[in-house]
Scaffold this motif. Sequence first.
Motif, short mmCIF file in Angstrom:
data_model
loop_
_atom_site.label_atom_id
_atom_site.label_comp_id
_atom_site.label_asym_id
_atom_site.label_seq_id
_atom_site.Cartn_x
_atom_site.Cartn_y
_atom_site.Cartn_z
N ILE A 136 17.31 64.98 87.50
CA ILE A 136 17.97 64.08 86.13
C ILE A 136 17.14 64.41 85.00
CG2 ILE A 136 18.07 61.81 85.16
CD1 ILE A 136 18.51 60.90 88.06
N GLU A 137 15.94 64.93 84.91
CA GLU A 137 15.17 65.38 83.92
C GLU A 137 15.85 66.52 83.14
OE1 GLU A 137 10.59 66.07 83.60
OE2 GLU A 137 10.92 63.76 84.16
N ASP A 138 16.01 67.66 83.98
CA ASP A 138 16.48 68.87 83.87
C ASP A 138 17.47 69.41 85.09
OD1 ASP A 138 16.71 71.43 82.56
OD2 ASP A 138 14.65 71.94 82.74
N SER A 139 18.53 69.07 84.86
CA SER A 139 19.55 69.20 85.92
C SER A 139 19.68 70.96 86.08
CB SER A 139 20.80 68.52 85.90
OG SER A 139 21.25 68.79 84.57
N ALA A 140 19.70 71.44 84.86
CA ALA A 140 20.17 72.81 84.87
C ALA A 140 19.06 73.73 85.65
CB ALA A 140 20.34 73.38 83.54
N LYS A 141 17.81 73.29 85.75
CA LYS A 141 16.69 73.99 86.31
C LYS A 141 16.52 73.89 87.82
CE LYS A 141 11.49 74.21 85.95
NZ LYS A 141 10.48 73.59 85.31
N TYR A 142 17.49 72.67 88.25
CA TYR A 142 17.03 72.38 89.75
C TYR A 142 18.44 72.45 90.43
CZ TYR A 142 12.32 70.78 88.91
OH TYR A 142 11.10 70.67 88.34
N TYR A 143 19.56 72.55 89.93
CA TYR A 143 20.72 72.68 90.78
C TYR A 143 21.83 73.38 90.13
CZ TYR A 143 24.13 69.23 89.54
OH TYR A 143 25.16 68.15 88.91
N THR A 144 22.79 74.32 90.77
CA THR A 144 23.98 74.66 90.06
C THR A 144 25.38 74.02 90.60
OG1 THR A 144 22.67 76.70 90.11
CG2 THR A 144 25.07 76.88 89.54
N PRO A 145 25.96 73.56 89.67
CA PRO A 145 27.41 72.97 90.02
C PRO A 145 28.27 73.97 90.67
CG PRO A 145 26.73 72.17 88.07
CD PRO A 145 25.79 73.31 88.19
N LYS A 146 28.55 73.78 91.96
CA LYS A 146 29.58 74.76 92.65
C LYS A 146 30.20 74.34 93.96
CE LYS A 146 25.62 76.99 95.19
NZ LYS A 146 24.97 78.20 95.37
N LYS A 147 30.90 74.92 94.38
CA LYS A 147 31.50 74.09 95.91
C LYS A 147 30.60 74.95 96.83
CE LYS A 147 35.92 73.65 97.97
NZ LYS A 147 37.40 74.13 97.81
N ARG A 148 30.01 74.01 97.47
CA ARG A 148 28.98 74.08 98.72
C ARG A 148 29.67 74.71 99.85
NH1 ARG A 148 25.02 70.41 97.38
NH2 ARG A 148 24.63 70.92 95.02
#
Length: 354
Positions: free
Chosen positions: A180-192
């Motif tokens: 939540i603090e830094d979402s870009a660092k920890y996950y990439t939005p995409k189709k799994r």
Amino acid sequence: MTLKNINMFEKNFLYKTKKGKAIVGDSLELMKSLPENSVNLVITSPPFALSRPKEYGNKDQADYVDWILEFTKEVKRIITDDGSFVIDLGGAYEKGTPIRSLYNFRLLIRMCDEQGWKLAEEFFWYNPAKLPSPIEWVNKRKIRAKDSVNTVWWLSKSDFPKADVKKVLTEYSDRMKKLIEDSAKYYTPKKRPSGHDISDRFGNDNGGAIPSNLLQIPNTESNSKYLKYCKDLGIKGHPARFPSKLPEFFIKFLTDEGDLVLDIFAGSNTTGWTAQQLNRKWLSFELDHQYLSASVLRFLDKEPFEDVRPKYEMLQLDKNAQIDAEGFLKQSVLFEPEAIYISTIARPKRRANA
DNA sequence: GAAACGCTTCCTACGGCCCA
DNA sequence: TGGGCCGTAGGAAGCGTTTC
């Protein structure tokens, strides 16, 4: 409407507070005096269908499901159309063999098939502090794992019982907090690969994590004030209590402030006490006079003084005594036992076999 | 009539993990 | 440090019946 229902028991309560009443009697009979659609939540932990008889009066497995179905039928009548019924059932073994009893599942299926209940969701209460048991199969022969999970059926009359999971959010995990603090660092939005389309909203802070239906609640209360007071006064407390966190979860989840909560096998009145803390109205029915009178100790916020003991003993011994728990609390703290309210109004007779 | 037998009921040994 | 067990087996005890 709910206040009116509490007032119905003006003449036969054992003790009361501003929000609720504890009543000694057969809950099957007591429920019959409540009108239809009048209770928002019934939550209870009945005596289980055990192979080994317990002192609080559990039933034989063979009769158990038929016996409890009489109660569930009446619960269905009194709960509101958007109300819920939560029933906690521990596991048991078939007598003489290491084979599990199906009684809790049988009860669930018969409630739904024969009485028209809806299974809103099945919950599992995991108590990590449970002793390894049963002794024969787990400790001695070591052919079964320890049983530390109870089934908790959440049932309703309608398809959409009142519920709001936002009231029972749990703390985010450390990993989720980082995300939540830094979402870009920890996950990439995409189709799994699983086919799930995870969007960038996965990183939103919703105030907490959505709880699962596995409720991890250790049932350890060796330092609870209830046990301490029982000990101080030489009173036998109820031997099988559930932790207040369990009713707390469902009361928050399924009711609003001011709603009415009922426990039909109240025992030491954990449910009533918890409902009181959460600003709900409550009713508690319990067949055993001694257990219910000891439960008044939950409502004390200071240690009882010796002067209170004679009055308390009167409550235990005199089956016609009544008490105002809040007055009791106030007076025990102020050291003025005179004001404890005791009257001599008769209450319903007990039924011998329940 | 005493001892043995058989049935039922009661009582106790067995055995250990986690939390506040 | 205290509190929670959601079973079974087998011996002891009690009591009535059978056997010698």
